[in-house]
Motif scaffolding. Structure first.
Motif, PDB file in Angstrom:
ATOM      1  N   GLU A  53      -9.814   7.294   1.842  1.00  0.00           N
ATOM      2  CA  GLU A  53      -9.927   7.610   0.422  1.00  0.00           C
ATOM      3  C   GLU A  53     -11.223   7.059  -0.163  1.00  0.00           C
ATOM      4  O   GLU A  53     -11.870   7.709  -1.001  1.00  0.00           O
ATOM      5  N   LYS A  54     -11.616   5.875   0.279  1.00  0.00           N
ATOM      6  CA  LYS A  54     -12.864   5.296  -0.207  1.00  0.00           C
ATOM      7  C   LYS A  54     -14.056   6.151   0.193  1.00  0.00           C
ATOM      8  O   LYS A  54     -15.096   6.129  -0.477  1.00  0.00           O
ATOM      9  N   HIS A  65      -1.389   3.074   6.536  1.00  0.00           N
ATOM     10  CA  HIS A  65      -1.737   2.684   5.169  1.00  0.00           C
ATOM     11  C   HIS A  65      -3.188   2.220   5.090  1.00  0.00           C
ATOM     12  O   HIS A  65      -3.935   2.595   4.177  1.00  0.00           O
ATOM     13  N   GLY A  67       0.816  -1.213   0.000  1.00  0.00           N
ATOM     14  CA  GLY A  67       0.000   0.000   0.000  1.00  0.00           C
ATOM     15  C   GLY A  67       0.846   1.257   0.000  1.00  0.00           C
ATOM     16  O   GLY A  67       0.332   2.357  -0.128  1.00  0.00           O
ATOM     17  N   ASP A  91      -6.349   4.145   3.065  1.00  0.00           N
ATOM     18  CA  ASP A  91      -7.190   3.495   2.065  1.00  0.00           C
ATOM     19  C   ASP A  91      -8.671   3.616   2.403  1.00  0.00           C
ATOM     20  O   ASP A  91      -9.513   3.857   1.527  1.00  0.00           O
TER      21      ASP A  91
END
Length: 313
Positions: free
Chosen positions: A156-157, A149, A66, A153
């Motif tokens: 961001e989603k 990390h 990632g 993620d």
């Protein structure tokens, strides 16, 4: 991880957690420690000398899944990602969130550099520290980067623009004052510095460190004390609910909240910011959780949910 052997400014609040909770040091041998902890846990980094064999062993196992290429701010800026276009299924669209992985896996190789003191307004402290580790040598820097990390993620989603303070792309640091400047420059809606503590065996659970009201030199936290507390309270609720762990049994009087005036990353911040000590690496039961990838994903989810709850009001 901040030290737990020195005097702390602790504020006890009647925090009611609307859910059932289940239970989530220094050693004679040299282990990596963080500079901002009571007892040997976080640095702003944490207040302890760097450069330990345990740090060296653990850092080699740093998970890089990632990780993405990004330059340090002194080069071309911290790692940024995400979209600012709001949509109904992306509740954090248009929000900027800074994720600060505590320490750096390479710090143990650069004791001279990270021991150099920087101005945090109220005093001068070490640039950074190595962080702590489990008894088996799993380092705090490895843990914080992995959780960061995962958190990036998830955020961001949800549509957030995420700034990662570092991605182990630099040999050491950044220093605690620079970490604060990165969040300030990003005009972040929220900053979470991810850590794990290094207290005595039997001390279990997580806690969130909040900025005290400080006005001295370059430090002026007056504008961020209240929103940072709200962010911290949301994190306590959602982190406990998602991970199934309790607030710390050794600090914060069961509230999961601790107020500090000696952390440069908080003192120098001009945007809402907290430190999250996800558990105690020196306790075997907590260490078993912190070293489990499935639990680390839950930790990241709990942090993301807490941030979202804070930003959604």
């Amino acid at each position: 991880m901040p030290y737990h052997h020195r005097k702390l400014l602790t504020l006890t609040l009647p925090l009611v957690l609307p859910f059932a909770l289940t239970a989530c040091g220094g050693a004679a041998t040299p282990v990596p420690q963080s500079s901002d902890a009571p007892g040997a846990t976080t640095s702003d980094a944490k207040d302890s000398p760097a450069g330990s064999p345990a740090g060296a062993a653990g850092s080699q196992g740093t998970e890089s899944a990632g990780a993405r290429e990004s330059a340090h701010p002194s080069q071309s800026g911290p790692a940024r990602s995400g979209s600012a276009t709001p949509t109904a299924d992306r509740p954090l669209a248009g929000r900027v969130i800074v994720v600060d992985p505590g320490h750096n896996p390479g710090n143990f190789r650069h004791s001279t550099e990270i021991n150099k003191k920087v101005d945090i307004g109220t005093t001068r402290k070490e640039c950074d520290t190595t962080g702590t580790s489990t008894n088996a040598g799993y380092t705090e820097a490895t843990f914080t980067l992995d959780v960061s990390h995962r958190l990036r993620d998830l955020l961001e989603k949800e549509g957030a623009e995420v700034v990662l303070v570092h991605d182990a792309e630099r040999p050491y640091g950044p220093c605690i004052d620079e970490r604060a400047r990165i969040g300030n420059a990003a005009k972040a809606d929220a900053v979470v510095s991810v850590h794990a503590d290094g207290s005595a065996t039997g001390n279990r659970g997580f806690h969130v460190i909040l900025p005290a009201r400080v006005k001295d030199g370059a430090a002026d936290t007056g504008a961020i004390v209240a929103p940072s507390r709200t962010l911290g309270e949301k994190l306590v609720t959602h982190f406990a609910r998602t991970t199934g762990t309790r607030p710390a049994n050794y600090i914060g009087s069961g509230t999961g909240l601790d107020v500090r005036n000696d952390l440069g990353g908080l003192n120098l911040s001009t945007v809402p910011k907290v430190f999250l000590e996800c558990g105690n690496m020196r306790d075997p039961k907590d260490a078993a959780l912190l070293t489990d990838a499935g639990w680390r994903q839950k930790a990241a989810r709990g942090i993301a949910d807490g941030i979202e709850a804070y930003l959604q009001g």
